[in-house]
Design a protein around this motif. Structure first.
Motif, PDB file in Angstrom:
ATOM      1  N   ASN A 194      12.529   0.343 150.058  1.00  0.00           N
ATOM      2  CA  ASN A 194      13.847   0.032 149.520  1.00  0.00           C
ATOM      3  C   ASN A 194      13.920   0.613 148.124  1.00  0.00           C
ATOM      4  N   LEU A 195      14.893   1.471 147.889  1.00  0.00           N
ATOM      5  CA  LEU A 195      15.102   2.095 146.587  1.00  0.00           C
ATOM      6  C   LEU A 195      16.114   1.266 145.798  1.00  0.00           C
ATOM      7  N   TYR A 196      15.706   0.810 144.615  1.00  0.00           N
ATOM      8  CA  TYR A 196      16.577   0.009 143.750  1.00  0.00           C
ATOM      9  C   TYR A 196      16.941   0.810 142.499  1.00  0.00           C
ATOM     10  N   PHE A 197      18.198   0.746 142.132  1.00  0.00           N
ATOM     11  CA  PHE A 197      18.607   1.313 140.845  1.00  0.00           C
ATOM     12  C   PHE A 197      19.884   0.617 140.383  1.00  0.00           C
ATOM     13  N   GLU A 198      20.110   0.612 139.085  1.00  0.00           N
ATOM     14  CA  GLU A 198      21.255  -0.074 138.510  1.00  0.00           C
ATOM     15  C   GLU A 198      22.459   0.859 138.470  1.00  0.00           C
ATOM     16  N   VAL A 199      23.627   0.306 138.835  1.00  0.00           N
ATOM     17  CA  VAL A 199      24.859   1.079 138.823  1.00  0.00           C
ATOM     18  C   VAL A 199      25.867   0.404 137.904  1.00  0.00           C
ATOM     19  N   SER A 200      26.777   1.193 137.398  1.00  0.00           N
ATOM     20  CA  SER A 200      27.905   0.684 136.609  1.00  0.00           C
ATOM     21  C   SER A 200      29.177   1.213 137.257  1.00  0.00           C
ATOM     22  N   VAL A 201      30.066   0.286 137.650  1.00  0.00           N
ATOM     23  CA  VAL A 201      31.267   0.668 138.397  1.00  0.00           C
ATOM     24  C   VAL A 201      32.486   0.083 137.692  1.00  0.00           C
ATOM     25  N   PRO A 202      33.488   0.912 137.408  1.00  0.00           N
ATOM     26  CA  PRO A 202      34.673   0.421 136.689  1.00  0.00           C
ATOM     27  C   PRO A 202      35.502  -0.536 137.539  1.00  0.00           C
ATOM     28  N   ALA A 203      36.371  -1.297 136.869  1.00  0.00           N
ATOM     29  CA  ALA A 203      37.249  -2.238 137.560  1.00  0.00           C
ATOM     30  C   ALA A 203      38.150  -1.502 138.542  1.00  0.00           C
ATOM     31  N   LEU A 204      38.248  -2.024 139.754  1.00  0.00           N
ATOM     32  CA  LEU A 204      39.067  -1.412 140.806  1.00  0.00           C
ATOM     33  C   LEU A 204      38.829   0.097 140.872  1.00  0.00           C
ATOM     34  N   GLY A 205      37.572   0.444 140.812  1.00  0.00           N
ATOM     35  CA  GLY A 205      37.243   1.862 140.806  1.00  0.00           C
ATOM     36  C   GLY A 205      35.941   2.134 141.543  1.00  0.00           C
ATOM     37  N   TYR A 206      35.475   3.360 141.455  1.00  0.00           N
ATOM     38  CA  TYR A 206      34.269   3.779 142.163  1.00  0.00           C
ATOM     39  C   TYR A 206      33.370   4.557 141.215  1.00  0.00           C
ATOM     40  N   SER A 207      32.091   4.614 141.566  1.00  0.00           N
ATOM     41  CA  SER A 207      31.123   5.457 140.861  1.00  0.00           C
ATOM     42  C   SER A 207      30.350   6.266 141.892  1.00  0.00           C
ATOM     43  N   VAL A 208      29.899   7.432 141.468  1.00  0.00           N
ATOM     44  CA  VAL A 208      29.154   8.320 142.366  1.00  0.00           C
ATOM     45  C   VAL A 208      27.757   8.540 141.792  1.00  0.00           C
ATOM     46  N   TYR A 209      26.748   8.368 142.636  1.00  0.00           N
ATOM     47  CA  TYR A 209      25.361   8.621 142.263  1.00  0.00           C
ATOM     48  C   TYR A 209      24.745   9.572 143.278  1.00  0.00           C
ATOM     49  N   PHE A 210      23.654  10.263 142.849  1.00  0.00           N
ATOM     50  CA  PHE A 210      23.041  11.286 143.682  1.00  0.00           C
ATOM     51  C   PHE A 210      21.547  11.012 143.799  1.00  0.00           C
ATOM     52  N   VAL A 219      28.521   6.656 147.072  1.00  0.00           N
ATOM     53  CA  VAL A 219      29.788   6.262 146.462  1.00  0.00           C
ATOM     54  C   VAL A 219      29.899   4.741 146.539  1.00  0.00           C
ATOM     55  N   ILE A 220      30.097   4.098 145.395  1.00  0.00           N
ATOM     56  CA  ILE A 220      30.134   2.639 145.330  1.00  0.00           C
ATOM     57  C   ILE A 220      31.479   2.206 144.770  1.00  0.00           C
ATOM     58  N   TYR A 221      32.166   1.322 145.502  1.00  0.00           N
ATOM     59  CA  TYR A 221      33.495   0.865 145.100  1.00  0.00           C
ATOM     60  C   TYR A 221      33.423  -0.567 144.573  1.00  0.00           C
ATOM     61  N   ASN A 222      34.160  -0.837 143.512  1.00  0.00           N
ATOM     62  CA  ASN A 222      34.235  -2.165 142.894  1.00  0.00           C
ATOM     63  C   ASN A 222      35.639  -2.727 143.100  1.00  0.00           C
TER      64      ASN A 222
END
Length: 811
Positions: free
Chosen positions: A568-584, A502-505
């Motif tokens: 180290n695992l690298y991947f690109e994420v997109s996270v909305p303004a003042l929001g969060y995104s979930v990746y698996f 879970v990534i928060y912006n």
């Protein structure tokens, strides 16, 4: 006496006894007849030289002792830190204090949680700690401080001049430390007081009356009245041998008139106090009462008790014209070879920790607001107060003793754990789809909050967010990502299991960035919240970084760490303004083909290429040689080197690793430095610098930021306010960085952005250098009494080594 003597003589054998008693009685009467009532009710007098006596004390929230040791008086009787003291007082005593404040006898100036540093502080943190203190004063006393009082920081920033003074509402700002050459010039020109206009864009709307104190922040030596003083005090008993009223008043008048020649108007300030003064307040006030009484009785000058606000009011009323100051007061030197610039980098690990938690605090506050504040525990109060203490000018500056720095770090760590609990519970609540939270997100004002990357992870058996909520799984934050250590992500995933990320912006716009997560296998894939596959890359952790990771993880956890392969695992994420995104992250049957490959060779060099830029490195040294931007067809030769300073030039022998990454569609490079342990077996302390030499014709000019908010032009070996006599070519041209440094010519600009406060400069045309780390073996003679020689030990063993620091740059 005759009657007594005759009476005693008649008493025969009782002679000695009665003589003693009668002498005692006579002396009592005599002292009563000499009792003096000192007149201290004076105020400003028009037409006279007015000397404002301002009683004050300066108590550090950590320096030679920890903040708690100073407060409770460990090995001392000092009590500082007003809010702590206030909590312990009865309502009766509190009411006495309120009356003193209301009458103006007790005045809050500056009013922050601490007296913050101005070199190593980020402007958001400066605002936060000031707000915390002002909020308390407003709540308890209904007052707002009117004057800034930054008497001890080691140089002063433009942001302090406008944002933390004029825009806070201060009518004036006073400080003590400025370059010795600057002060000499100002005394001669009577420009010790000025109008400081620190912002080009805001101009006169954000300027503040500013004064440099005349005698540091002490009175002249003859008038220091501390209980430990060895100076002669005012003795006004004419029957005693050392009666000296006339001599003391003559000297006071002489010094006051000399000071008046350096200042404008007939009002001057004497700061009657020093570090930890007023342990015994009576010794100060008894002497100041005498000084005011006899000075005014003499009549040549007028002396009275005052405050900085009263002094400021008189300066405003004088309708005087004042010189204008733009830029700032860096770097600061107090003698020819005494530049206070090394501390811009001192304790880089602590500086990095403070900067990281600044972002955590801003993000957690947002989440706390969105879900509703818990007035009990957990909440963000502990981290807010710990961060406020660290802004102290002997905190994030790195100028404190080692055990104090350790105490600061423990405070931050404990407070951050509580903040993590707030963040985790808030994110779970947000992901539940609470409508009230969604409404707050849609109406909240978008702000430029501090950037924050935080990954919260948990295992689940299906990539489905709603199922994640239903199961109520607790999130875990990886706090040691800087050394690629995260037990949760490194553990082996079972068949059909997924790791939820879970990534928060915290920013007010959509962010697309690459994230890094340590894993123990490359047989993994990443899915977004819709189940779509995400492109990934696995980069094996190099042996040097792996050693640092294992050593520091063991010292932190006191347990063994993951053995075997590590990526180290690298991947690109997109996270909305003042929001969060979930990746698996999900286990697969075979290893991915997207593993790291060696960059291509070209004419003996190493080429690192991306969609936007190309970087060329020497195959023999691994150091940067050239940068090319594809779109603009601009090539910039860059000669990179690592060196160390120790009063002479030389090549560094410390262990260091440099990792450079280029991301697709990114116009900058990401550079990681792993520096240390710095060797001192040769009995030489070392300051490690990274240098980047280009062919840009910079003509001695470069630009550095002011507390992460503005960039100021610097000119090598030059000061705008006086003709600089340079004695230290390097130290005299170093400036504090919180955001970055750059130089340019008519066609090209070359910049470096930092992840924490550091020192930087341009010692030669076309060159930029950053001081990355320092380890010293000798004290600098400025009061600490201890060298900056940071080491790390594993508990329960004899394993200790010099500190290794991981730094992150963009360029």
């Amino acid at each position: 006496m005759k009657a007594a003597a005759a009476y005693i003589a008649d008493m025969g054998g009782s002679k000695l006894q009665w003589l003693c008693i009668c002498s005692l009685l006579i002396n009592i009467c005599f002292w009563q007849s000499l009792a003096i009532e000192y007149n201290t009710k004076a105020g400003p007098v028009e037409g006279k030289l007015n000397v404002h006596l301002v009683p004050h004390t300066h108590d550090d929230v950590g320096w030679l002792k920890t903040v708690d040791q100073y407060y409770v008086g460990s090995n001392s009787s000092i009590q500082a830190f007003f809010k702590r003291w206030w909590r312990q007082q009865s309502e009766e005593k509190r009411e006495i204090v309120r009356r003193l404040v209301e009458s103006g006898q007790l005045e809050f100036i500056n009013g922050g949680w601490c007296m913050h540093d101005e070199a190593s502080t980020y402007y958001v943190d400066m605002i936060d700690q000031t707000t915390l203190g002002h909020r308390f004063i407003k709540k308890e006393f209904g007052k707002v401080p009117r004057v800034g009082w930054q008497i001890d920081p080691f140089g002063h920033s433009a942001v302090q001049g406008y944002l933390l003074s004029a825009e806070v509402g201060f009518e004036a700002l006073f400080f003590a430390r400025a370059d010795y050459q600057d002060i000499a010039k100002r005394r001669e020109d009577r420009t010790m007081e000025m109008i400081w206009r620190g912002s080009k864009s805001l101009g006169s709307s954000a300027q503040v009356f500013t004064g440099i104190l005349a005698h540091h922040y002490d009175p002249p030596p003859e008038f220091r009245y501390d209980i430990k003083t060895t100076e002669t005090t005012i003795q006004d008993d004419p029957f005693l041998y050392d009666y000296n009223v006339e001599q003391q008043i003559d000297r006071f008048v002489q010094l006051a008139e000399e000071q008046a020649k350096q200042f404008r108007t007939n009002h001057i300030m004497w700061t009657m106090g020093e570090d930890f003064a007023y342990e015994n307040a009576n010794t100060w006030f008894k002497q100041m009462d005498k000084l005011i009484h006899y000075t005014n009785k003499d009549g040549r000058v007028n002396a009275f008790y005052s405050t900085p606000t009263i002094y400021t009011t008189e300066k405003y009323a004088a309708n005087e014209s004042w010189p204008l100051k733009t830029d700032d007061f860096f770097p600061y030197a107090d003698c020819e070879h005494c530049y206070w610039t090394g501390y811009f980098t001192s304790r880089p690990a602590l500086k990095g920790y403070v900067r990281k938690l600044s972002g955590v605090l801003q993000a957690t506050r947002q989440l706390e607001f969105l879900v509703g504040r818990n007035e009990g525990k957990p909440n963000t109060d502990s981290l807010e107060e710990a961060m406020a203490i660290l802004q102290h000018h002997d905190g994030v500056s790195g100028t404190e003793r080692q055990h104090v720095a350790d105490d600061y770090a423990v405070r931050l760590s404990r407070a951050s754990i509580e903040a993590e609990d707030v963040m985790k519970s808030a994110l779970v609540y947000l992901m539940s789809g609470n409508q009230n939270c969604e409404d707050k997100i849609s109406t909240v004002v978008k702000t430029n909050a501090k950037r924050h990357k935080g990954y919260l992870l948990e295992e689940m058996d299906s990539p489905n967010t709603s199922q994640y909520i239903r199961k109520g799984i607790e999130l875990e934050q990886c706090s040691l990502m800087n050394i690629s250590y995260c037990p949760k992500s490194e553990s082996k995933l079972g068949v059909g299991m997924s790791l939820v990320v879970v990534i928060y912006n915290s920013l007010g716009w959509i962010r697309k960035e690459f994230v890094k997560i340590p894993v123990s296998s490359s047989a993994l894939e990443v899915l977004d919240s819709d189940g779509g596959k995400v492109e990934v890359q696995f980069v094996p952790i190099d042996p040097a970084s792996r050693r640092v990771r294992d050593y520091y993880a063991a010292s932190f956890r006191e347990t063994s760490v993951q053995a075997g392969s590590l990526f180290n695992l690298y991947f690109e994420v997109s996270v909305p303004a003042l929001g969060y995104s979930v990746y698996f992250i999900k286990a697969t049957k075979s290893e991915t083909s997207w593993t790291s490959k060696r960059p291509q060779d070209f004419n003996g060099d190493i080429i690192l290429d991306s969609t936007e830029m190309r970087m060329v490195f020497s195959n023999s040294t691994g150091l940067l040689k050239q940068i090319r931007y594809h779109e603009h067809e601009v090539s910039l030769p860059v000669e990179q080197s690592f060196c160390w300073y120790n009063g002479s030039d030389g090549n560094t022998g410390e262990k260091r690793i440099q990792v450079v990454r280029l991301y697709k569609n990114a116009e900058d490079a990401e550079i990681d430095f792993l520096v240390g342990p710095i060797p001192v077996d040769d009995n030489l302390g070392k300051e490690i610098v990274a240098q980047f030499m280009t062919n840009l014709s910079s003509n001695g000019e470069f630009f550095t930021d002011s507390n992460g908010r503005d960039f100021l032009k610097r000119i090598r070996n030059y000061r705008k306010d006086w003709d600089l006599d340079i004695h230290e070519e390097v130290a005299g041209n170093y400036y504090p960085l919180n955001l970055g440094i750059y130089l340019k010519d008519n066609k090209t600009e070359f910049s470096l952005l930092v992840d924490r406060p550091l020192g930087g400069s341009s010692i030669f045309d076309g060159e930029l250098e950053l001081m990355l780390h320092r380890r010293l073996l000798h004290d600098d003679g400025r009061g600490v009494g201890e060298a900056i020689n940071e080491t790390v030990c594993i508990n329960g063993t004899n394993s200790c080594e010099g500190l290794t620091v991981s730094l992150h740059l963009h360029g």
